[in-house]
Design an enzyme around this catalytic site. Structure first.
Site, PDB file in Angstrom:
ATOM      1  N   CYS A   1      -8.602   2.105   2.005  1.00 52.48           N
ATOM      2  CA  CYS A   1      -8.788   0.807   1.328  1.00 52.48           C
ATOM      3  C   CYS A   1     -10.166   0.193   1.553  1.00 52.48           C
ATOM      4  CB  CYS A   1      -7.693  -0.163   1.763  1.00 52.48           C
ATOM      5  SG  CYS A   1      -6.082   0.285   1.084  1.00 52.48           S
TER       6      CYS A   1
ATOM      7  N   LYS B   1      -7.654  -9.799  -3.808  1.00 49.80           N
ATOM      8  CA  LYS B   1      -7.511  -8.614  -2.953  1.00 49.80           C
ATOM      9  C   LYS B   1      -8.870  -8.111  -2.458  1.00 49.80           C
ATOM     10  CE  LYS B   1      -5.991  -5.002  -0.957  1.00 49.80           C
ATOM     11  NZ  LYS B   1      -5.305  -5.055   0.318  1.00 49.80           N
TER      12      LYS B   1
ATOM     13  N   LYS C   1       7.036  15.089  -3.582  1.00 55.18           N
ATOM     14  CA  LYS C   1       7.196  13.777  -2.962  1.00 55.18           C
ATOM     15  C   LYS C   1       8.528  13.152  -3.377  1.00 55.18           C
ATOM     16  CE  LYS C   1       3.197  11.680  -2.111  1.00 55.18           C
ATOM     17  NZ  LYS C   1       1.996  10.853  -2.240  1.00 55.18           N
TER      18      LYS C   1
ATOM     19  N   GLU D   1      -1.508  -6.361  -3.392  1.00 57.33           N
ATOM     20  CA  GLU D   1      -0.735  -6.031  -2.182  1.00 57.33           C
ATOM     21  C   GLU D   1      -1.647  -6.095  -0.961  1.00 57.33           C
ATOM     22  OE1 GLU D   1       2.599  -5.310  -1.644  1.00 57.33           O
ATOM     23  OE2 GLU D   1       1.813  -5.476   0.395  1.00 57.33           O
TER      24      GLU D   1
ATOM     25  N   GLY E   1     -12.358   2.314   8.326  1.00 60.76           N
ATOM     26  CA  GLY E   1     -12.250   3.462   7.431  1.00 60.76           C
ATOM     27  C   GLY E   1     -10.951   3.337   6.676  1.00 60.76           C
TER      28      GLY E   1
ATOM     29  N   ASN F   1     -10.413  -8.106   1.432  1.00 60.07           N
ATOM     30  CA  ASN F   1     -10.895  -6.905   2.126  1.00 60.07           C
ATOM     31  C   ASN F   1     -12.382  -6.996   2.452  1.00 60.07           C
ATOM     32  OD1 ASN F   1      -8.466  -5.732   2.405  1.00 60.07           O
ATOM     33  ND2 ASN F   1      -8.781  -4.060   0.956  1.00 60.07           N
TER      34      ASN F   1
HETATM   35  P1  NAD Z   1      -1.417   6.989  -2.266  1.00 49.18           P
HETATM   36  O1  NAD Z   1      -2.438   7.981  -2.661  1.00 49.18           O
HETATM   37  O2  NAD Z   1      -0.711   7.135  -0.959  1.00 49.18           O
HETATM   38  O3  NAD Z   1      -0.300   6.905  -3.399  1.00 49.18           O
HETATM   39  C1  NAD Z   1      -0.530   6.978  -4.756  1.00 49.18           C
HETATM   40  C2  NAD Z   1       0.665   7.670  -5.402  1.00 49.18           C
HETATM   41  O4  NAD Z   1       0.545   7.593  -6.837  1.00 49.18           O
HETATM   42  C3  NAD Z   1       0.762   9.167  -5.077  1.00 49.18           C
HETATM   43  O5  NAD Z   1       2.055   9.451  -4.580  1.00 49.18           O
HETATM   44  C4  NAD Z   1       0.502   9.861  -6.426  1.00 49.18           C
HETATM   45  O6  NAD Z   1       1.205  11.082  -6.553  1.00 49.18           O
HETATM   46  C5  NAD Z   1       1.009   8.816  -7.386  1.00 49.18           C
HETATM   47  N1  NAD Z   1       0.510   8.940  -8.764  1.00 49.18           N
HETATM   48  C6  NAD Z   1      -0.724   9.283  -9.194  1.00 49.18           C
HETATM   49  N2  NAD Z   1      -0.785   9.264 -10.529  1.00 49.18           N
HETATM   50  C7  NAD Z   1       0.451   8.900 -10.972  1.00 49.18           C
HETATM   51  C8  NAD Z   1       1.016   8.670 -12.242  1.00 49.18           C
HETATM   52  N3  NAD Z   1       0.299   8.821 -13.359  1.00 49.18           N
HETATM   53  N4  NAD Z   1       2.317   8.314 -12.304  1.00 49.18           N
HETATM   54  C9  NAD Z   1       3.059   8.151 -11.187  1.00 49.18           C
HETATM   55  N5  NAD Z   1       2.569   8.334  -9.949  1.00 49.18           N
HETATM   56  C10 NAD Z   1       1.278   8.699  -9.841  1.00 49.18           C
HETATM   57  O7  NAD Z   1      -2.165   5.572  -2.336  1.00 49.18           O
HETATM   58  P2  NAD Z   1      -1.760   4.196  -1.594  1.00 49.18           P
HETATM   59  O8  NAD Z   1      -2.417   4.126  -0.275  1.00 49.18           O
HETATM   60  O9  NAD Z   1      -0.314   3.995  -1.692  1.00 49.18           O
HETATM   61  O10 NAD Z   1      -2.523   3.152  -2.523  1.00 49.18           O
HETATM   62  C11 NAD Z   1      -2.085   2.817  -3.811  1.00 49.18           C
HETATM   63  C12 NAD Z   1      -2.823   1.583  -4.285  1.00 49.18           C
HETATM   64  O11 NAD Z   1      -2.476   0.485  -3.438  1.00 49.18           O
HETATM   65  C13 NAD Z   1      -4.338   1.683  -4.230  1.00 49.18           C
HETATM   66  O12 NAD Z   1      -4.892   0.947  -5.276  1.00 49.18           O
HETATM   67  C14 NAD Z   1      -4.670   1.018  -2.896  1.00 49.18           C
HETATM   68  O13 NAD Z   1      -5.979   0.508  -2.864  1.00 49.18           O
HETATM   69  C15 NAD Z   1      -3.638  -0.096  -2.869  1.00 49.18           C
HETATM   70  N6  NAD Z   1      -3.267  -0.579  -1.544  1.00 49.18           N
HETATM   71  C16 NAD Z   1      -2.980   0.320  -0.556  1.00 49.18           C
HETATM   72  C17 NAD Z   1      -2.627  -0.161   0.695  1.00 49.18           C
HETATM   73  C18 NAD Z   1      -2.383   0.785   1.852  1.00 49.18           C
HETATM   74  O14 NAD Z   1      -2.311   0.314   2.986  1.00 49.18           O
HETATM   75  N7  NAD Z   1      -2.222   2.084   1.629  1.00 49.18           N
HETATM   76  C19 NAD Z   1      -2.552  -1.547   0.932  1.00 49.18           C
HETATM   77  C20 NAD Z   1      -2.798  -2.415  -0.117  1.00 49.18           C
HETATM   78  C21 NAD Z   1      -3.169  -1.925  -1.359  1.00 49.18           C
END
Ligand code: NAD
Length: 447
Positions: A274, A218, A46, A162, A271, A222
Protein backbone atom coordinates in the site's frame (compact mmCIF):
# COMPACT_ATOMS: atom_id res chain seq x y z
CA UNK A 1 -20.75 -1.49 23.10
CA UNK A 2 -23.48 -3.32 21.19
CA UNK A 3 -23.15 -6.86 19.91
CA UNK A 4 -21.57 -6.78 16.45
CA UNK A 5 -23.81 -9.33 14.78
CA UNK A 6 -27.20 -9.73 13.19
CA UNK A 7 -27.77 -7.63 10.15
CA UNK A 8 -31.46 -6.72 9.83
CA UNK A 9 -33.62 -9.07 7.73
CA UNK A 10 -33.96 -6.33 5.10
CA UNK A 11 -30.17 -6.22 4.89
CA UNK A 12 -28.68 -6.05 1.42
CA UNK A 13 -27.08 -9.12 -0.08
CA UNK A 14 -23.43 -8.44 -0.58
CA UNK A 15 -20.81 -9.52 -3.09
CA UNK A 16 -17.10 -8.90 -2.62
CA UNK A 17 -15.17 -8.79 -5.90
CA UNK A 18 -11.50 -9.68 -5.42
CA UNK A 19 -10.77 -11.85 -2.39
CA UNK A 20 -7.17 -10.99 -1.54
CA UNK A 21 -5.97 -9.49 1.77
CA UNK A 22 -8.70 -6.85 1.74
CA UNK A 23 -11.56 -8.66 -0.02
CA UNK A 24 -11.33 -11.99 1.84
CA UNK A 25 -11.26 -10.16 5.17
CA UNK A 26 -14.19 -7.96 4.17
CA UNK A 27 -16.27 -10.89 2.87
CA UNK A 28 -15.65 -13.01 5.96
CA UNK A 29 -16.36 -10.17 8.40
CA UNK A 30 -19.56 -9.15 6.56
CA UNK A 31 -20.84 -12.73 6.84
CA UNK A 32 -19.94 -12.82 10.53
CA UNK A 33 -21.91 -9.58 10.95
CA UNK A 34 -24.96 -11.41 9.60
CA UNK A 35 -25.04 -10.56 5.88
CA UNK A 36 -25.40 -13.06 3.05
CA UNK A 37 -22.13 -12.76 1.16
CA UNK A 38 -20.75 -14.06 -2.12
CA UNK A 39 -17.01 -13.61 -2.70
CA UNK A 40 -15.82 -13.45 -6.31
CA UNK A 41 -12.30 -13.89 -7.63
CA UNK A 42 -10.72 -14.80 -10.96
CA UNK A 43 -8.14 -17.00 -9.18
CA UNK A 44 -9.82 -20.41 -9.04
CA UNK A 45 -7.36 -21.85 -6.52
CA UNK A 46 -8.07 -18.97 -4.13
CA UNK A 47 -11.82 -19.53 -4.45
CA UNK A 48 -11.39 -23.27 -3.84
CA UNK A 49 -9.23 -22.75 -0.78
CA UNK A 50 -11.63 -20.20 0.72
CA UNK A 51 -14.63 -22.48 0.08
CA UNK A 52 -12.67 -25.26 1.80
CA UNK A 53 -12.18 -23.08 4.88
CA UNK A 54 -8.56 -22.11 4.26
CA UNK A 55 -7.42 -18.47 4.34
CA UNK A 56 -4.77 -18.22 1.59
CA UNK A 57 -2.62 -15.75 3.59
CA UNK A 58 -1.61 -15.15 7.20
CA UNK A 59 -3.93 -12.88 9.17
CA UNK A 60 -4.43 -13.38 12.91
CA UNK A 61 -8.00 -14.38 13.84
CA UNK A 62 -9.25 -14.70 10.26
CA UNK A 63 -9.17 -18.53 9.87
CA UNK A 64 -11.48 -18.94 12.89
CA UNK A 65 -13.91 -16.38 11.49
CA UNK A 66 -13.86 -18.05 8.04
CA UNK A 67 -14.90 -21.35 9.65
CA UNK A 68 -17.64 -19.58 11.58
CA UNK A 69 -18.89 -17.77 8.47
CA UNK A 70 -18.91 -20.91 6.30
CA UNK A 71 -20.68 -22.87 9.05
CA UNK A 72 -23.38 -20.20 9.22
CA UNK A 73 -24.21 -20.84 5.54
CA UNK A 74 -23.99 -17.10 4.85
CA UNK A 75 -20.72 -17.15 2.91
CA UNK A 76 -19.41 -18.77 -0.22
CA UNK A 77 -17.00 -17.96 -3.02
CA UNK A 78 -17.26 -18.24 -6.80
CA UNK A 79 -15.54 -17.28 -10.05
CA UNK A 80 -18.89 -16.72 -11.76
CA UNK A 81 -19.81 -13.08 -12.44
CA UNK A 82 -23.33 -13.97 -13.64
CA UNK A 83 -23.98 -15.51 -10.23
CA UNK A 84 -22.59 -12.40 -8.57
CA UNK A 85 -24.80 -10.08 -10.62
CA UNK A 86 -27.91 -12.07 -9.78
CA UNK A 87 -27.00 -12.37 -6.09
CA UNK A 88 -25.90 -8.96 -4.94
CA UNK A 89 -27.60 -5.71 -3.97
CA UNK A 90 -24.30 -4.12 -2.98
CA UNK A 91 -21.11 -5.17 -4.80
CA UNK A 92 -17.87 -4.27 -3.01
CA UNK A 93 -14.95 -3.89 -5.38
CA UNK A 94 -11.71 -5.05 -3.70
CA UNK A 95 -9.35 -5.97 -6.56
CA UNK A 96 -5.71 -4.91 -6.59
CA UNK A 97 -4.38 -1.56 -7.85
CA UNK A 98 -0.62 -2.17 -7.96
CA UNK A 99 2.01 0.16 -9.36
CA UNK A 100 2.12 0.09 -13.15
CA UNK A 101 5.39 -1.49 -14.35
CA UNK A 102 7.83 1.21 -15.45
CA UNK A 103 5.70 4.05 -14.07
CA UNK A 104 4.60 5.58 -10.76
CA UNK A 105 0.95 5.44 -11.83
CA UNK A 106 -1.59 2.97 -10.46
CA UNK A 107 -2.44 0.02 -12.70
CA UNK A 108 -6.21 0.17 -13.05
CA UNK A 109 -6.62 -2.80 -15.38
CA UNK A 110 -7.94 -5.08 -12.60
CA UNK A 111 -10.53 -2.54 -11.47
CA UNK A 112 -11.63 -1.92 -15.04
CA UNK A 113 -11.86 -5.60 -15.94
CA UNK A 114 -13.81 -6.40 -12.75
CA UNK A 115 -16.35 -3.66 -13.48
CA UNK A 116 -16.54 -4.71 -17.13
CA UNK A 117 -17.18 -8.32 -16.09
CA UNK A 118 -19.81 -7.46 -13.46
CA UNK A 119 -21.82 -4.65 -15.08
CA UNK A 120 -23.37 -6.70 -17.95
CA UNK A 121 -25.01 -8.91 -15.29
CA UNK A 122 -26.67 -6.08 -13.38
CA UNK A 123 -30.33 -6.28 -14.40
CA UNK A 124 -31.80 -4.51 -11.40
CA UNK A 125 -31.19 -1.64 -9.06
CA UNK A 126 -27.89 -2.20 -7.29
CA UNK A 127 -24.81 -0.42 -5.99
CA UNK A 128 -21.14 -0.97 -6.81
CA UNK A 129 -19.06 0.29 -3.89
CA UNK A 130 -15.35 0.62 -4.66
CA UNK A 131 -12.98 -0.14 -1.80
CA UNK A 132 -9.74 -0.43 -3.77
CA UNK A 133 -7.33 2.49 -3.48
CA UNK A 134 -7.58 4.45 -6.73
CA UNK A 135 -6.40 7.76 -8.20
CA UNK A 136 -8.92 10.56 -7.80
CA UNK A 137 -11.28 10.64 -10.79
CA UNK A 138 -11.40 6.86 -11.23
CA UNK A 139 -14.88 6.45 -9.74
CA UNK A 140 -16.39 9.01 -12.10
CA UNK A 141 -14.81 7.19 -15.06
CA UNK A 142 -16.02 3.80 -13.84
CA UNK A 143 -19.54 5.20 -13.39
CA UNK A 144 -19.49 5.97 -17.13
CA UNK A 145 -18.42 2.38 -17.85
CA UNK A 146 -21.26 1.04 -15.71
CA UNK A 147 -23.80 3.25 -17.55
CA UNK A 148 -22.52 1.83 -20.84
CA UNK A 149 -22.47 -1.84 -19.85
CA UNK A 150 -25.22 -2.46 -17.29
CA UNK A 151 -28.65 -3.51 -18.68
CA UNK A 152 -30.36 -1.70 -15.78
CA UNK A 153 -30.06 2.10 -15.74
CA UNK A 154 -30.51 2.02 -11.97
CA UNK A 155 -27.00 0.83 -11.13
CA UNK A 156 -24.98 3.36 -9.13
CA UNK A 157 -21.37 3.63 -8.15
CA UNK A 158 -20.04 4.74 -4.76
CA UNK A 159 -16.58 4.84 -3.17
CA UNK A 160 -15.93 3.46 0.28
CA UNK A 161 -12.14 3.55 0.85
CA UNK A 162 -10.64 0.94 3.14
CA UNK A 163 -8.20 1.68 5.96
CA UNK A 164 -7.58 -1.79 7.43
CA UNK A 165 -4.06 -2.72 8.50
CA UNK A 166 -2.70 -6.18 7.78
CA UNK A 167 -2.08 -7.89 11.11
CA UNK A 168 -5.12 -6.10 12.59
CA UNK A 169 -7.45 -6.62 9.64
CA UNK A 170 -10.30 -8.29 11.55
CA UNK A 171 -10.46 -5.69 14.29
CA UNK A 172 -10.12 -2.85 11.78
CA UNK A 173 -13.00 -4.24 9.70
CA UNK A 174 -15.36 -4.91 12.59
CA UNK A 175 -14.45 -1.76 14.53
CA UNK A 176 -12.93 0.76 12.10
CA UNK A 177 -11.87 4.25 13.23
CA UNK A 178 -14.27 5.70 10.66
CA UNK A 179 -16.30 4.88 7.57
CA UNK A 180 -16.14 7.10 4.50
CA UNK A 181 -19.01 6.98 2.01
CA UNK A 182 -18.42 8.75 -1.30
CA UNK A 183 -21.86 8.84 -2.90
CA UNK A 184 -23.75 10.54 -5.71
CA UNK A 185 -27.26 10.07 -4.25
CA UNK A 186 -29.20 9.66 -1.03
CA UNK A 187 -30.15 6.14 -2.19
CA UNK A 188 -26.48 5.10 -2.44
CA UNK A 189 -25.88 6.45 1.08
CA UNK A 190 -28.86 4.43 2.36
CA UNK A 191 -27.46 1.24 0.80
CA UNK A 192 -24.08 1.76 2.41
CA UNK A 193 -25.63 2.61 5.77
CA UNK A 194 -27.61 -0.64 5.55
CA UNK A 195 -24.52 -2.63 4.53
CA UNK A 196 -22.59 -1.28 7.53
CA UNK A 197 -25.55 -1.21 9.93
CA UNK A 198 -23.98 -3.25 12.75
CA UNK A 199 -20.68 -1.34 12.51
CA UNK A 200 -22.42 2.05 12.56
CA UNK A 201 -24.65 1.03 15.49
CA UNK A 202 -21.46 0.31 17.37
CA UNK A 203 -20.58 4.01 17.30
CA UNK A 204 -18.29 4.22 14.26
CA UNK A 205 -18.23 7.77 12.84
CA UNK A 206 -19.41 8.07 9.22
CA UNK A 207 -18.23 10.76 6.83
CA UNK A 208 -20.59 11.11 3.87
CA UNK A 209 -19.04 12.92 0.95
CA UNK A 210 -18.70 13.00 -2.83
CA UNK A 211 -16.74 10.55 -4.98
CA UNK A 212 -13.49 12.51 -5.45
CA UNK A 213 -13.21 13.39 -1.76
CA UNK A 214 -13.70 9.74 -0.78
CA UNK A 215 -10.99 8.65 -3.20
CA UNK A 216 -8.64 11.33 -1.88
CA UNK A 217 -9.17 10.53 1.82
CA UNK A 218 -7.38 7.23 1.41
CA UNK A 219 -4.29 8.51 -0.38
CA UNK A 220 -4.16 11.58 1.87
CA UNK A 221 -4.16 9.30 4.95
CA UNK A 222 -1.42 7.06 3.57
CA UNK A 223 0.65 10.04 2.48
CA UNK A 224 0.45 11.49 5.99
CA UNK A 225 1.52 8.21 7.59
CA UNK A 226 4.39 7.71 5.13
CA UNK A 227 5.52 11.29 5.74
CA UNK A 228 5.55 10.77 9.50
CA UNK A 229 7.74 7.69 9.15
CA UNK A 230 10.12 9.40 6.74
CA UNK A 231 10.21 12.47 8.98
CA UNK A 232 11.67 10.56 11.90
CA UNK A 233 13.98 8.69 9.54
CA UNK A 234 15.20 12.03 8.17
CA UNK A 235 15.95 12.97 11.78
CA UNK A 236 17.87 9.68 12.05
CA UNK A 237 20.09 10.79 9.16
CA UNK A 238 20.83 14.04 10.98
CA UNK A 239 21.50 12.10 14.18
CA UNK A 240 23.99 9.90 12.34
CA UNK A 241 25.93 13.02 11.29
CA UNK A 242 25.97 14.49 14.78
CA UNK A 243 26.28 11.60 17.20
CA UNK A 244 22.75 12.22 18.53
CA UNK A 245 20.36 9.38 19.38
CA UNK A 246 17.20 9.28 17.24
CA UNK A 247 15.46 6.84 19.55
CA UNK A 248 15.65 9.25 22.46
CA UNK A 249 14.74 12.11 20.12
CA UNK A 250 11.63 10.21 18.99
CA UNK A 251 10.70 9.41 22.57
CA UNK A 252 10.96 13.06 23.56
CA UNK A 253 8.86 14.11 20.55
CA UNK A 254 6.23 11.48 21.28
CA UNK A 255 5.23 13.06 24.60
CA UNK A 256 4.09 16.15 22.70
CA UNK A 257 0.40 15.36 22.25
CA UNK A 258 0.34 17.46 19.06
CA UNK A 259 2.86 15.04 17.54
CA UNK A 260 2.17 11.70 19.23
CA UNK A 261 4.34 8.59 19.13
CA UNK A 262 2.57 6.45 16.55
CA UNK A 263 4.35 6.04 13.21
CA UNK A 264 7.28 7.87 14.78
CA UNK A 265 9.51 4.82 15.16
CA UNK A 266 12.84 5.23 13.39
CA UNK A 267 14.30 2.35 11.41
CA UNK A 268 14.20 0.64 8.07
CA UNK A 269 11.04 2.43 6.95
CA UNK A 270 7.83 1.47 5.22
CA UNK A 271 6.99 -1.04 2.51
CA UNK A 272 4.16 -3.40 1.65
CA UNK A 273 1.39 -3.45 -0.92
CA UNK A 274 0.00 0.00 0.00
CA UNK A 275 2.12 2.90 1.27
CA UNK A 276 4.91 2.95 -1.36
CA UNK A 277 2.68 2.51 -4.40
CA UNK A 278 -0.03 4.78 -2.99
CA UNK A 279 2.24 7.79 -2.46
CA UNK A 280 3.79 7.32 -5.90
CA UNK A 281 0.40 7.03 -7.60
CA UNK A 282 -0.85 10.09 -5.70
CA UNK A 283 2.13 12.20 -6.78
CA UNK A 284 1.69 10.96 -10.35
CA UNK A 285 -2.03 11.79 -10.39
CA UNK A 286 -1.42 15.22 -8.88
CA UNK A 287 1.06 15.93 -11.69
CA UNK A 288 -1.54 14.87 -14.28
CA UNK A 289 -3.97 17.29 -12.65
CA UNK A 290 -1.45 20.16 -12.74
CA UNK A 291 -1.02 20.26 -8.95
CA UNK A 292 2.13 18.16 -8.73
CA UNK A 293 3.91 20.83 -6.71
CA UNK A 294 1.37 20.46 -3.88
CA UNK A 295 2.57 16.94 -3.14
CA UNK A 296 6.13 17.13 -4.54
CA UNK A 297 7.34 16.42 -0.99
CA UNK A 298 6.14 12.84 -1.45
CA UNK A 299 9.08 12.21 -3.79
CA UNK A 300 11.37 13.16 -0.89
CA UNK A 301 9.38 10.97 1.50
CA UNK A 302 9.96 8.05 -0.89
CA UNK A 303 13.66 8.89 -1.32
CA UNK A 304 14.28 9.08 2.46
CA UNK A 305 12.56 5.73 2.81
CA UNK A 306 14.72 4.09 0.14
CA UNK A 307 17.91 5.52 1.68
CA UNK A 308 17.15 3.71 4.95
CA UNK A 309 17.46 0.40 3.12
CA UNK A 310 20.86 1.34 1.70
CA UNK A 311 22.01 2.65 5.06
CA UNK A 312 21.06 -0.65 6.72
CA UNK A 313 23.26 -2.46 4.22
CA UNK A 314 26.06 0.04 5.02
CA UNK A 315 25.73 -0.71 8.74
CA UNK A 316 26.10 -4.45 8.13
CA UNK A 317 29.13 -3.78 5.95
CA UNK A 318 30.70 -1.51 8.58
CA UNK A 319 30.15 -4.09 11.32
CA UNK A 320 31.66 -6.79 9.11
CA UNK A 321 34.85 -4.73 8.79
CA UNK A 322 34.29 -2.85 5.52
CA UNK A 323 33.42 -5.56 3.02
CA UNK A 324 30.45 -7.87 2.49
CA UNK A 325 32.35 -10.35 0.42
CA UNK A 326 31.88 -13.86 1.88
CA UNK A 327 30.28 -12.45 5.05
CA UNK A 328 27.62 -14.74 6.52
CA UNK A 329 24.53 -12.71 7.38
CA UNK A 330 21.49 -13.93 9.31
CA UNK A 331 18.54 -11.84 8.08
CA UNK A 332 15.69 -11.93 10.61
CA UNK A 333 12.44 -11.05 8.88
CA UNK A 334 11.06 -11.06 5.35
CA UNK A 335 7.47 -9.77 5.68
CA UNK A 336 6.98 -6.04 5.21
CA UNK A 337 5.79 -5.90 8.80
CA UNK A 338 5.16 -8.28 11.70
CA UNK A 339 1.97 -10.37 11.88
CA UNK A 340 1.74 -10.57 8.11
CA UNK A 341 3.11 -12.87 5.41
CA UNK A 342 2.94 -10.08 2.81
CA UNK A 343 6.28 -9.52 1.07
CA UNK A 344 5.15 -6.93 -1.48
CA UNK A 345 7.84 -4.20 -1.57
CA UNK A 346 9.19 -5.58 1.72
CA UNK A 347 12.14 -3.54 3.02
CA UNK A 348 13.51 -6.71 4.67
CA UNK A 349 13.83 -8.63 1.41
CA UNK A 350 15.18 -5.61 -0.40
CA UNK A 351 17.97 -5.37 2.17
CA UNK A 352 18.61 -9.14 2.00
CA UNK A 353 18.86 -8.89 -1.79
CA UNK A 354 21.27 -5.91 -1.62
CA UNK A 355 23.44 -7.73 0.93
CA UNK A 356 23.62 -10.74 -1.36
CA UNK A 357 24.43 -8.55 -4.36
CA UNK A 358 27.25 -7.07 -2.28
CA UNK A 359 28.79 -10.54 -1.87
CA UNK A 360 27.31 -11.65 1.47
CA UNK A 361 25.95 -15.15 2.08
CA UNK A 362 22.46 -14.38 3.39
CA UNK A 363 20.16 -16.75 5.25
CA UNK A 364 16.64 -15.41 5.78
CA UNK A 365 14.14 -16.49 8.41
CA UNK A 366 10.61 -15.20 8.96
CA UNK A 367 7.91 -16.76 11.18
CA UNK A 368 5.26 -16.64 8.41
CA UNK A 369 6.59 -15.21 5.16
CA UNK A 370 9.27 -17.69 4.05
CA UNK A 371 7.03 -19.30 1.43
CA UNK A 372 6.08 -15.98 -0.18
CA UNK A 373 9.66 -14.75 0.11
CA UNK A 374 11.03 -17.83 -1.61
CA UNK A 375 8.60 -17.31 -4.48
CA UNK A 376 9.65 -13.65 -4.86
CA UNK A 377 13.39 -14.17 -4.22
CA UNK A 378 14.26 -17.78 -5.04
CA UNK A 379 18.01 -17.03 -5.03
CA UNK A 380 18.18 -16.23 -1.31
CA UNK A 381 18.81 -18.99 1.25
CA UNK A 382 16.05 -19.66 3.76
CA UNK A 383 16.25 -20.99 7.31
CA UNK A 384 13.68 -22.75 9.47
CA UNK A 385 14.22 -20.78 12.69
CA UNK A 386 16.05 -17.81 14.17
CA UNK A 387 18.80 -20.07 15.48
CA UNK A 388 19.06 -21.93 12.19
CA UNK A 389 19.54 -18.60 10.38
CA UNK A 390 22.05 -17.38 12.95
CA UNK A 391 24.27 -20.48 13.00
CA UNK A 392 27.87 -19.40 12.19
CA UNK A 393 26.69 -15.90 11.17
CA UNK A 394 29.20 -13.07 11.09
CA UNK A 395 26.42 -10.48 11.44
CA UNK A 396 22.78 -10.79 12.53
CA UNK A 397 20.45 -8.15 11.09
CA UNK A 398 16.90 -7.62 12.36
CA UNK A 399 14.67 -6.53 9.46
CA UNK A 400 11.06 -7.17 10.60
CA UNK A 401 10.11 -6.61 14.23
CA UNK A 402 8.26 -9.85 15.02
CA UNK A 403 7.82 -10.45 18.76
CA UNK A 404 9.58 -13.78 18.26
CA UNK A 405 12.77 -11.85 17.44
CA UNK A 406 12.39 -9.38 20.32
CA UNK A 407 12.11 -12.31 22.74
CA UNK A 408 15.31 -14.08 21.66
CA UNK A 409 17.82 -14.42 24.51
CA UNK A 410 21.01 -12.65 23.34
CA UNK A 411 23.12 -15.04 25.45
CA UNK A 412 21.63 -18.10 23.75
CA UNK A 413 21.99 -16.51 20.31
CA UNK A 414 25.63 -15.71 21.10
CA UNK A 415 26.32 -19.44 21.42
CA UNK A 416 25.49 -20.20 17.78
CA UNK A 417 26.94 -17.24 15.85
CA UNK A 418 30.51 -16.89 14.61
CA UNK A 419 30.71 -13.23 15.69
CA UNK A 420 28.50 -11.29 18.10
CA UNK A 421 27.48 -8.45 15.82
CA UNK A 422 23.92 -7.29 15.45
CA UNK A 423 22.27 -4.57 13.37
CA UNK A 424 18.84 -3.67 14.72
CA UNK A 425 17.07 -2.37 11.63
CA UNK A 426 13.84 -1.78 13.55
CA UNK A 427 14.96 -0.41 16.93
CA UNK A 428 13.19 -3.43 18.37
CA UNK A 429 15.90 -5.23 20.33
CA UNK A 430 17.05 -4.48 23.84
CA UNK A 431 20.36 -2.78 23.10
CA UNK A 432 21.69 -3.00 26.65
CA UNK A 433 20.79 -6.69 26.89
CA UNK A 434 22.75 -7.40 23.71
CA UNK A 435 25.73 -5.31 24.78
CA UNK A 436 25.75 -7.02 28.18
CA UNK A 437 25.89 -10.38 26.36
CA UNK A 438 29.00 -9.24 24.50
CA UNK A 439 27.44 -8.14 21.24
CA UNK A 440 28.43 -5.18 19.13
CA UNK A 441 25.00 -3.55 18.71
CA UNK A 442 24.25 -1.00 15.97
CA UNK A 443 21.00 0.70 14.97
CA UNK A 444 20.21 3.39 12.43
CA UNK A 445 20.49 6.89 13.90
CA UNK A 446 22.05 5.78 17.19
CA UNK A 447 25.64 6.29 18.31
P1 NAD B 1 -4.53 -8.60 -3.31
O1 NAD B 1 -3.59 -8.66 -4.45
O2 NAD B 1 -4.24 -9.39 -2.07
O3 NAD B 1 -5.98 -9.02 -3.81
C1 NAD B 1 -6.54 -8.68 -5.02
C2 NAD B 1 -7.44 -9.82 -5.46
O4 NAD B 1 -8.19 -9.43 -6.63
C3 NAD B 1 -6.68 -11.09 -5.87
O5 NAD B 1 -7.20 -12.20 -5.16
C4 NAD B 1 -6.94 -11.21 -7.39
O6 NAD B 1 -6.98 -12.56 -7.82
C5 NAD B 1 -8.29 -10.55 -7.50
N1 NAD B 1 -8.64 -10.08 -8.85
C6 NAD B 1 -7.85 -9.50 -9.78
N2 NAD B 1 -8.56 -9.20 -10.88
C7 NAD B 1 -9.84 -9.60 -10.64
C8 NAD B 1 -11.04 -9.54 -11.37
N3 NAD B 1 -11.08 -9.00 -12.59
N4 NAD B 1 -12.15 -10.05 -10.81
C9 NAD B 1 -12.13 -10.59 -9.57
N5 NAD B 1 -11.02 -10.66 -8.82
C10 NAD B 1 -9.89 -10.17 -9.34
O7 NAD B 1 -4.65 -7.04 -2.95
P2 NAD B 1 -5.13 -6.38 -1.56
O8 NAD B 1 -3.96 -6.17 -0.68
O9 NAD B 1 -6.30 -7.09 -1.05
O10 NAD B 1 -5.56 -4.94 -2.09
C11 NAD B 1 -6.73 -4.71 -2.82
C12 NAD B 1 -7.00 -3.22 -2.88
O11 NAD B 1 -7.26 -2.75 -1.55
C13 NAD B 1 -5.85 -2.38 -3.40
O12 NAD B 1 -6.36 -1.28 -4.09
C14 NAD B 1 -5.17 -1.91 -2.12
O13 NAD B 1 -4.44 -0.72 -2.30
C15 NAD B 1 -6.37 -1.70 -1.22
N6 NAD B 1 -6.11 -1.80 0.22
C16 NAD B 1 -5.38 -2.85 0.69
C17 NAD B 1 -5.15 -2.93 2.06
C18 NAD B 1 -4.27 -4.02 2.63
O14 NAD B 1 -3.90 -3.91 3.80
N7 NAD B 1 -3.94 -5.07 1.89
C19 NAD B 1 -5.67 -1.96 2.93
C20 NAD B 1 -6.46 -0.95 2.40
C21 NAD B 1 -6.67 -0.86 1.04
Amino acid sequence: MSDLTNAATSAPRVTVIGTGYLGATHAICMAVLGFDVLGVDVAEDKVDRLNAGEVPFFEPGLPELLTKALDSGRLRFTTDYAEAGAFGDVHFLCVGTPQKPGSNAADLTYVESAVSALAPHLNRRSLIAGKSTVPVGTAARLAGLVRELAPSDEVELAWNPEFLREGFAVEDTLRPDRLVFGVASAWAEEQLRAAFGPVIENGTPVVVTDLPTAELVKVAANSFLATKISYINAMAEVCEATGADVQQLAQALSYDTRIGGRFLRPGLGFGGGCLPKDIRAFAHRAEELGVGQAVAFLHEVDAINRRRRERTVDLVRELAGGSLSGVRVAALGAAFKPDSDDVRDAPALDVARMLQEGGAIVRVYDPQAVENARRAYPDLEYATSTFDAARDADVVVLLTEWNEFREVDPNALADVVAHRRVVDGRHALHAEGYRAAGWEYRALGRP
